[in-house]
Design an enzyme around this catalytic site. Sequence first.
Site, PDB file in Angstrom:
ATOM      1  N   ASN A   1       0.871  -1.178   0.000  1.00 37.10           N
ATOM      2  CA  ASN A   1       0.000   0.000   0.000  1.00 37.10           C
ATOM      3  C   ASN A   1       0.908   1.229   0.000  1.00 37.10           C
ATOM      4  O   ASN A   1       1.504   1.557   1.022  1.00 37.10           O
ATOM      5  CB  ASN A   1      -0.893  -0.026   1.251  1.00 37.10           C
ATOM      6  CG  ASN A   1      -1.730   1.234   1.377  1.00 37.10           C
ATOM      7  OD1 ASN A   1      -1.738   2.088   0.486  1.00 37.10           O
ATOM      8  ND2 ASN A   1      -2.439   1.362   2.494  1.00 37.10           N
TER       9      ASN A   1
ATOM     10  N   LYS B   1       0.095   4.220  -0.184  1.00 38.88           N
ATOM     11  CA  LYS B   1      -0.561   5.394   0.413  1.00 38.88           C
ATOM     12  C   LYS B   1      -0.383   6.598  -0.517  1.00 38.88           C
ATOM     13  O   LYS B   1      -0.334   6.413  -1.731  1.00 38.88           O
ATOM     14  CB  LYS B   1      -0.048   5.626   1.835  1.00 38.88           C
ATOM     15  CG  LYS B   1      -0.176   4.345   2.678  1.00 38.88           C
ATOM     16  CD  LYS B   1       0.012   4.537   4.153  1.00 38.88           C
ATOM     17  CE  LYS B   1      -0.193   3.200   4.863  1.00 38.88           C
ATOM     18  NZ  LYS B   1      -0.080   3.295   6.305  1.00 38.88           N
TER      19      LYS B   1
ATOM     20  N   HIS C   1      -9.544   1.255   4.912  1.00 35.88           N
ATOM     21  CA  HIS C   1      -8.272   1.415   5.624  1.00 35.88           C
ATOM     22  C   HIS C   1      -8.490   2.341   6.825  1.00 35.88           C
ATOM     23  O   HIS C   1      -9.288   3.282   6.749  1.00 35.88           O
ATOM     24  CB  HIS C   1      -7.218   1.995   4.669  1.00 35.88           C
ATOM     25  CG  HIS C   1      -5.840   1.945   5.254  1.00 35.88           C
ATOM     26  ND1 HIS C   1      -5.393   2.870   6.167  1.00 35.88           N
ATOM     27  CD2 HIS C   1      -4.831   1.060   5.095  1.00 35.88           C
ATOM     28  CE1 HIS C   1      -4.157   2.560   6.524  1.00 35.88           C
ATOM     29  NE2 HIS C   1      -3.795   1.453   5.897  1.00 35.88           N
TER      30      HIS C   1
ATOM     31  N   GLU D   1      -6.838   4.718   7.930  1.00 32.55           N
ATOM     32  CA  GLU D   1      -6.620   6.148   7.649  1.00 32.55           C
ATOM     33  C   GLU D   1      -7.862   6.756   6.997  1.00 32.55           C
ATOM     34  O   GLU D   1      -8.197   7.916   7.242  1.00 32.55           O
ATOM     35  CB  GLU D   1      -5.371   6.317   6.760  1.00 32.55           C
ATOM     36  CG  GLU D   1      -4.098   6.089   7.579  1.00 32.55           C
ATOM     37  CD  GLU D   1      -2.923   5.520   6.810  1.00 32.55           C
ATOM     38  OE1 GLU D   1      -2.937   5.553   5.569  1.00 32.55           O
ATOM     39  OE2 GLU D   1      -1.988   5.026   7.470  1.00 32.55           O
TER      40      GLU D   1
ATOM     41  N   GLU E   1      -5.346  -4.836  10.584  1.00 32.53           N
ATOM     42  CA  GLU E   1      -4.328  -3.803  10.769  1.00 32.53           C
ATOM     43  C   GLU E   1      -4.598  -3.041  12.063  1.00 32.53           C
ATOM     44  O   GLU E   1      -5.389  -2.081  12.070  1.00 32.53           O
ATOM     45  CB  GLU E   1      -4.356  -2.815   9.595  1.00 32.53           C
ATOM     46  CG  GLU E   1      -4.052  -3.441   8.258  1.00 32.53           C
ATOM     47  CD  GLU E   1      -3.449  -2.415   7.291  1.00 32.53           C
ATOM     48  OE1 GLU E   1      -2.341  -2.675   6.812  1.00 32.53           O
ATOM     49  OE2 GLU E   1      -4.063  -1.370   7.045  1.00 32.53           O
TER      50      GLU E   1
ATOM     51  N   GLY F   1       2.583   2.365  10.821  1.00 29.54           N
ATOM     52  CA  GLY F   1       3.547   3.451  10.666  1.00 29.54           C
ATOM     53  C   GLY F   1       4.272   3.821  11.946  1.00 29.54           C
ATOM     54  O   GLY F   1       4.913   4.860  12.034  1.00 29.54           O
TER      55      GLY F   1
ATOM     56  N   SER G   1       3.467  -2.099  10.322  1.00 29.85           N
ATOM     57  CA  SER G   1       4.925  -2.165  10.497  1.00 29.85           C
ATOM     58  C   SER G   1       5.523  -3.521  10.121  1.00 29.85           C
ATOM     59  O   SER G   1       6.458  -4.004  10.767  1.00 29.85           O
ATOM     60  CB  SER G   1       5.313  -1.784  11.928  1.00 29.85           C
ATOM     61  OG  SER G   1       4.902  -0.458  12.202  1.00 29.85           O
TER      62      SER G   1
HETATM   63  P1  13P Z   1       3.047   0.431   7.708  1.00 27.62           P
HETATM   64  O1  13P Z   1       3.528  -0.865   7.111  1.00 27.62           O
HETATM   65  O2  13P Z   1       3.780   1.632   7.210  1.00 27.62           O
HETATM   66  O3  13P Z   1       2.953   0.352   9.199  1.00 27.62           O
HETATM   67  O4  13P Z   1       1.539   0.633   7.171  1.00 27.62           O
HETATM   68  C1  13P Z   1       0.655  -0.412   7.270  1.00 27.62           C
HETATM   69  C2  13P Z   1      -0.536  -0.078   6.487  1.00 27.62           C
HETATM   70  O5  13P Z   1      -1.299   0.824   6.845  1.00 27.62           O
HETATM   71  C3  13P Z   1      -0.790  -0.829   5.246  1.00 27.62           C
HETATM   72  O6  13P Z   1      -2.060  -0.593   4.752  1.00 27.62           O
END
Ligand code: 13P
Length: 248
Positions: free
Chosen positions: A9, A11, A94, A96, A164, A170, A209
Amino acid sequence: MRSKLVAGNWKSNGSLVSNKSLLSALKECSIGPDVNVLVSPPFAYLSSVVEDLKGSRIEVGAQNCSAYNSGAFTGEVTAEMLKEVGVEWVIIGHSERRALFGERNEDVAAKVSKVLAAGLRPIVCVGETLDERENGRAETVCIEQLDGAMAEVKVDERWVIAYEPVWAIGTGKTASAEDAQAMHKVLRAHIRTVCGDVAEKVVILYGGSVKASNAEELFEQEDIDGALVGGASLKAEEFAAIVSAAGN
Ligand code: 13P
């Protein structure tokens, strides 16, 4: 036996130049026969990434889509449009999008239904916040999100679920392999209760992560079928190592 899936992803990251160099490195990476790989760039780059990946085994996903059909919905991109440009997967719900853009379970359900109707496969994200985990509500929250996502269409083998935990995204903090496995087991059991034996076929990814150094331990868990990778999917070497941890 479920195949493994490693999904990147990106982002809101990338540029025409950086995408080219990332993809040319990824195209060199070896992918095990039972491993599927996809990358999910921002909408603006989807067509060019599909073009770049032609002839490779890496598929392309989007990070969101409209809950509506085409029409007067300024700024929205429909599942049909994604299908037309060669996208095969869509990440839905997601954390976010839920936290920053107010996406609710009803929106997630409507989007999943559009994704499936367009012949694409949804990757539906669920996950608890730190506060919810500390208050013993992690399982309840994830199950509520999963039930919410299937308000219109029940889970079947086209679905991928991504667990997740919000506190692991992150932050560099990964859920322990045991904690992640425990939640995956709960989610699969819930799918079995609601949808029957198809639960054994549904791929459930862990995200938060994931990196080369922790992928193997996560992938060894019985109910962890791969990963949804954020930051590490932007680094070719790191992503290739995660893909290789999924099997050769
Ligand atoms: P990270 O791997 O940067 O923690 O992000 C995970 C994520 O949100 C994947 O959709």
